[in-house]
Design a protein around this motif. Structure first.
Motif, PDB file in Angstrom:
ATOM      1  N   THR A 106    -100.306 -56.796   8.741  1.00 31.93           N
ATOM      2  CA  THR A 106    -100.156 -55.353   8.593  1.00 31.93           C
ATOM      3  C   THR A 106     -99.135 -54.823   9.600  1.00 31.93           C
ATOM      4  O   THR A 106     -98.704 -53.688   9.492  1.00 31.93           O
ATOM      5  CB  THR A 106    -101.494 -54.624   8.800  1.00 31.93           C
ATOM      6  OG1 THR A 106    -102.018 -54.980  10.084  1.00 31.93           O
ATOM      7  CG2 THR A 106    -102.491 -54.989   7.703  1.00 31.93           C
ATOM      8  N   THR A 107     -98.794 -55.666  10.578  1.00 30.15           N
ATOM      9  CA  THR A 107     -97.802 -55.307  11.589  1.00 30.15           C
ATOM     10  C   THR A 107     -96.856 -56.480  11.798  1.00 30.15           C
ATOM     11  O   THR A 107     -97.297 -57.617  11.965  1.00 30.15           O
ATOM     12  CB  THR A 107     -98.483 -54.960  12.931  1.00 30.15           C
ATOM     13  OG1 THR A 107     -99.405 -53.894  12.730  1.00 30.15           O
ATOM     14  CG2 THR A 107     -97.452 -54.558  13.983  1.00 30.15           C
ATOM     15  N   GLU A 156     -94.860 -51.508  10.150  1.00 28.46           N
ATOM     16  CA  GLU A 156     -96.269 -51.499   9.750  1.00 28.46           C
ATOM     17  C   GLU A 156     -96.434 -51.173   8.273  1.00 28.46           C
ATOM     18  O   GLU A 156     -95.691 -50.345   7.733  1.00 28.46           O
ATOM     19  CB  GLU A 156     -97.042 -50.472  10.584  1.00 28.46           C
ATOM     20  CG  GLU A 156     -97.054 -50.813  12.060  1.00 28.46           C
ATOM     21  CD  GLU A 156     -97.800 -49.778  12.886  1.00 28.46           C
ATOM     22  OE1 GLU A 156     -98.728 -50.184  13.599  1.00 28.46           O
ATOM     23  OE2 GLU A 156     -97.447 -48.586  12.808  1.00 28.46           O
ATOM     24  N   ARG A 157     -97.424 -51.818   7.679  1.00 22.82           N
ATOM     25  CA  ARG A 157     -97.760 -51.506   6.291  1.00 22.82           C
ATOM     26  C   ARG A 157     -98.519 -50.187   6.286  1.00 22.82           C
ATOM     27  O   ARG A 157     -99.492 -50.000   7.015  1.00 22.82           O
ATOM     28  CB  ARG A 157     -98.592 -52.616   5.651  1.00 22.82           C
ATOM     29  CG  ARG A 157     -98.813 -52.351   4.168  1.00 22.82           C
ATOM     30  CD  ARG A 157     -99.394 -53.501   3.420  1.00 22.82           C
ATOM     31  NE  ARG A 157    -100.432 -54.156   4.197  1.00 22.82           N
ATOM     32  CZ  ARG A 157    -100.939 -55.340   3.929  1.00 22.82           C
ATOM     33  NH1 ARG A 157    -100.492 -56.010   2.896  1.00 22.82           N
ATOM     34  NH2 ARG A 157    -101.873 -55.865   4.668  1.00 22.82           N
ATOM     35  N   GLN A 158     -98.072 -49.288   5.453  1.00 21.96           N
ATOM     36  CA  GLN A 158     -98.674 -47.960   5.355  1.00 21.96           C
ATOM     37  C   GLN A 158     -99.857 -47.974   4.381  1.00 21.96           C
ATOM     38  O   GLN A 158    -100.049 -48.932   3.632  1.00 21.96           O
ATOM     39  CB  GLN A 158     -97.621 -46.946   4.895  1.00 21.96           C
ATOM     40  CG  GLN A 158     -96.367 -46.928   5.754  1.00 21.96           C
ATOM     41  CD  GLN A 158     -96.655 -46.583   7.205  1.00 21.96           C
ATOM     42  OE1 GLN A 158     -97.116 -45.488   7.501  1.00 21.96           O
ATOM     43  NE2 GLN A 158     -96.386 -47.527   8.106  1.00 21.96           N
ATOM     44  N   GLY A 192     -99.206 -48.974   0.942  1.00 20.35           N
ATOM     45  CA  GLY A 192     -98.689 -50.316   0.760  1.00 20.35           C
ATOM     46  C   GLY A 192     -97.230 -50.491   1.161  1.00 20.35           C
ATOM     47  O   GLY A 192     -96.744 -51.618   1.265  1.00 20.35           O
ATOM     48  N   TRP A 235     -93.938 -50.646   3.567  1.00 17.67           N
ATOM     49  CA  TRP A 235     -93.661 -51.076   4.931  1.00 17.67           C
ATOM     50  C   TRP A 235     -92.634 -50.127   5.531  1.00 17.67           C
ATOM     51  O   TRP A 235     -91.612 -49.832   4.914  1.00 17.67           O
ATOM     52  CB  TRP A 235     -93.111 -52.496   4.932  1.00 17.67           C
ATOM     53  CG  TRP A 235     -94.158 -53.520   4.614  1.00 17.67           C
ATOM     54  CD1 TRP A 235     -94.510 -53.975   3.378  1.00 17.67           C
ATOM     55  CD2 TRP A 235     -94.977 -54.209   5.549  1.00 17.67           C
ATOM     56  NE1 TRP A 235     -95.502 -54.910   3.490  1.00 17.67           N
ATOM     57  CE2 TRP A 235     -95.806 -55.087   4.809  1.00 17.67           C
ATOM     58  CE3 TRP A 235     -95.092 -54.189   6.936  1.00 17.67           C
ATOM     59  CZ2 TRP A 235     -96.747 -55.905   5.420  1.00 17.67           C
ATOM     60  CZ3 TRP A 235     -96.013 -55.014   7.546  1.00 17.67           C
ATOM     61  CH2 TRP A 235     -96.831 -55.863   6.785  1.00 17.67           C
ATOM     62  N   LYS A 236     -92.931 -49.625   6.751  1.00 21.40           N
ATOM     63  CA  LYS A 236     -92.017 -48.707   7.427  1.00 21.40           C
ATOM     64  C   LYS A 236     -91.958 -49.052   8.908  1.00 21.40           C
ATOM     65  O   LYS A 236     -92.950 -49.494   9.501  1.00 21.40           O
ATOM     66  CB  LYS A 236     -92.462 -47.252   7.274  1.00 21.40           C
ATOM     67  CG  LYS A 236     -92.380 -46.739   5.850  1.00 21.40           C
ATOM     68  CD  LYS A 236     -92.699 -45.262   5.786  1.00 21.40           C
ATOM     69  CE  LYS A 236     -92.624 -44.749   4.355  1.00 21.40           C
ATOM     70  NZ  LYS A 236     -92.790 -43.294   4.297  1.00 21.40           N
TER      71      LYS A 236
END
Length: 129
Positions: free
Chosen positions: A71-72, A109-111, A114, A116-117
């Motif tokens: 997720t990171t 990070e996955r928001q 879904g 990624w930013k």
């Protein structure tokens, strides 16, 4: 990596006109990263500056958390901004400070939706890589 590279591409594009409200920025960045980008562009717009050229990136993934279902992602880069400089509205180079190779670290990070930013990044001084 797509989020990281997309953030820089959007920043480069927005910098050509110092458009701090460009929606492409929020497509790739959030939180502190988005704030850093928009504040920088706002300052450029206020001061009548634009950027020309583009940085050369060389990113690698340095870690993922958790490893089984990330997720990171932490991205390490040695970007070169030698050909990505600020200019005044009349086309003059804004200063005589050369660019160069800089260490860049970013957290992607996955928001909740879904996507990624990039949520945070740091750019270090010339010669740090």
């Amino acid at each position: 990596m797509a989020a990281y590279e997309g953030m820089w591409a959007a920043f480069v594009a927005a910098g050509t006109t110092a458009n701090w409200q460009d929606p492409a920025l929020a497509a790739h960045a959030t939180g502190l990263a988005l704030s850093t980008l928009t504040r920088g562009l706002y300052a450029d717009a206020y001061n009548g500056l634009v950027t020309r050229g583009e940085p050369i990136l060389d990113p690698v993934v340095s870690s993922v958390e958790p490893e089984d279902e990330p997720t990171t992602v932490v991205v390490a880069d040695c970007g070169d901004d030698s050909d990505w400089l600020k200019y005044t509205a009349d086309g003059q180079l804004a200063d005589d400070v050369p660019g160069g190779r800089r260490e860049i670290n970013a957290i992607v990070e996955r928001q909740a939706d879904g996507a990624w930013k990039v949520s945070d990044f740091g750019v270090h001084g010339v010669g740090t890589c």
